[in-house]
Design an enzyme around this catalytic site. Structure first.
Site, short mmCIF file in Angstrom:
data_model
loop_
_atom_site.label_atom_id
_atom_site.label_comp_id
_atom_site.label_asym_id
_atom_site.label_seq_id
_atom_site.Cartn_x
_atom_site.Cartn_y
_atom_site.Cartn_z
N SER A 87 0.83 -1.20 0.00
CA SER A 87 0.00 0.00 0.00
C SER A 87 0.87 1.25 0.00
CB SER A 87 -0.97 -0.05 1.19
OG SER A 87 -1.92 0.97 1.12
N ASP A 99 -9.46 -2.83 -6.15
CA ASP A 99 -8.88 -2.08 -5.04
C ASP A 99 -9.70 -0.82 -4.76
OD1 ASP A 99 -7.14 -0.72 -3.25
OD2 ASP A 99 -5.41 -1.71 -4.16
N HIS A 147 -7.46 -5.14 -1.63
CA HIS A 147 -6.26 -4.39 -1.29
C HIS A 147 -5.35 -5.13 -0.31
CE1 HIS A 147 -3.87 -0.72 -0.83
NE2 HIS A 147 -3.95 -0.86 0.48
#
Length: 458
Positions: A168, A407, A435
């Site tokens: 991320s 996502d 995600h």
């Protein structure tokens, strides 16, 4: 490439865990501002882990000590690392011959943590804002370079580069690393973190709101009875007046804050997580006419930004270069009428996602203390570049990325545009993971990532 002053190793302590792992706790001193290394230092913490050597006869060879480094860059921004044994991929990486460094990025965990109280010690609002601006990816990457140089100071030149793995926001840091300090990298793995190469967050949030809408639709398709339950909860909160219901954290439970539990909709199992909260809250209201302590604690935990000050204040500036964020998510929300509470009528009430709003600095008890500083940051346009498109175009560091079509936090299309601009970037894409695939589908994600590295394509 700008030079970086090597970190000072303050202390290192090693201890065994579970009979199989050897963990070392490291404290480093690095410049507070890498552009002014003479201007003082901050302390940064990390844990490293490698397989424990249980041989009866110690092996003192350099090769045993100089295993290639893999540095893990946590998501966030503003989130610390857990101990290595609590990550499900630690053993997988160790089995491939690495030793791992889990870095508490500056301002998090034990790395000179930023809280309302510690930030207040820095001085007035202007001083606090200037200090906060030193906590974006550019400073984090320079910390990494400083630490890498310290850890490998006595190593032969050919072994000094290390690998990085970014999840991320950690992937955003990886793009910054590839842009400004590729000389320190052997390879880069990026999971759900192909940073959009934009200079303002507006287009990012326009796109992400559409994905949040899709996840709301999926939620109400799975739990159609929750349309009525959410309205019961919202009517209750409205009846008692926004701001009058106190949470255990001393924040206030408002309708807008309750909708923030939707941040979980983008994770594996996230629909169920939101449903469990909605079911519990609706049952409380119908049975007792109020929310019980347990329910309030659950909501509090699901919407807690009080422990993540960096996340709340610096989330939008992650996308800024020479522009002010000006509460982008708040402004872009007005373009989507489905989020307007006053116009919901008989339609479902939609939850929000991973967005930061100015009113959060009223509803959250810790964030209230830094409201002026947050507003100062939101109006600031003096943000330097976090990536270099020309350097990415001539990149020579192998890059292996996982990108998720569904996502909700990093726009897939913008991420793929980034991948195409990073020379040699190989991408595994899927529409059956979310995600947090690295955490929830670890075996499959790592299998695909290392296949990108190890397989030969004719």
């Amino acid at each position: 490439m700008s030079s970086v002053v090597a970190a000072k190793i303050v202390s290192q302590r090693t201890y065994p865990v579970g009979g199989k792992l050897s963990i070392t706790e490291h404290f480093f001193d690095v410049p507070k501002d890498h552009s002014k290394p003479e201007g003082g230092t901050i302390r940064v913490f990390a844990r490293s882990v490698k397989k424990r050597d249980t041989a009866i006869v110690p092996d003192s060879s350099k090769d045993k000590e100089q295993l290639p480094w893999m540095c893990y860059l946590q998501g966030g921004p503003g989130l610390s690392c857990r101990a290595p044994q609590h990550y499900n991929f630690t053993q997988t990486i160790l089995d491939r011959g690495y030793q791992l460094l889990y870095l508490d990025q500056r301002g998090t965990g034990l790395s000179t943590p930023l809280t309302a109280s510690t930030l207040g010690m820095r001085g007035n609002t202007d001083v606090q804002a200037r200090h906060l601006k030193l906590h974006r990816a550019d400073s984090i990457v320079k910390d990494c370079e400083a630490i890498r140089q310290a850890l490998t100071a006595e190593w032969p030149e050919e072994k000094k580069k290390w690998s990085i793995i970014g999840q991320s926001f950690g992937g955003f840091c990886s793009i910054t690393y590839l842009s400004f300090h590729p000389e320190g990298l052997r390879e880069s793995f990026i999971f759900g973190g192909l940073q959009p190469l934009v200079k303002s967050p507006d287009d990012v949030y326009r796109r992400l709101y559409k994905k949040v809408i899709q996840r709301n639709e999926a939620y109400y398709t799975k739990f159609p009875e929750d349309v009525a339950r959410v309205k019961i909860i919202m009517n209750y909160l409205s009846r008692f007046g926004d701001g009058k219901i106190k949470l255990p954290s001393e924040g206030t439970l408002t309708r807008r804050r309750f909708r923030q539990i939707g941040i979980n909709l983008g994770f594996h199992g996230g629909l169920d997580m939101v449903h469990d909260i909605v079911l519990r809250a609706a049952c409380d209201v119908e049975s007792f006419g109020h929310l019980t302590r347990g329910t309030l604690s659950t909501i509090d935990h699901a919407t807690s930004f009080d422990e993540h000050l960096i996340y709340a204040i610096l989330h939008e500036p992650l996308y800024c270069e020479g522009t002010a964020p000006n509460w982008s998510a708040h402004r872009m929300m007005s373009e989507y009428c489905v989020f307007d509470l006053e116009k919901a009528g008989d339609e479902p009430i939609y939850f929000t996602g991973e967005m930061i709003y100015p009113w959060m600095f009223e509803d959250y008890s810790e964030l209230r203390k830094v409201q002026d500083t947050a507003n100062r940051i939101a109006s600031d346009s003096d943000w330097p570049a976090l990536w270099d498109e020309q350097q990415l175009a001539r990149n020579e560091v192998p890059v292996y990325a996982a990108s998720y079509v569904e996502d909700m936090y990093v726009d897939f299309d913008l991420g793929m545009e980034t991948a195409r601009k990073v020379k040699g970037c190989k991408v595994f894409t899927t529409n059956v993971m979310f995600h947090d695939g690295m955490r929830s589908k670890m075996d499959e994600v790592f299998k695909q990532a290392f296949a990108l590295r190890d397989d030969v394509v004719d």
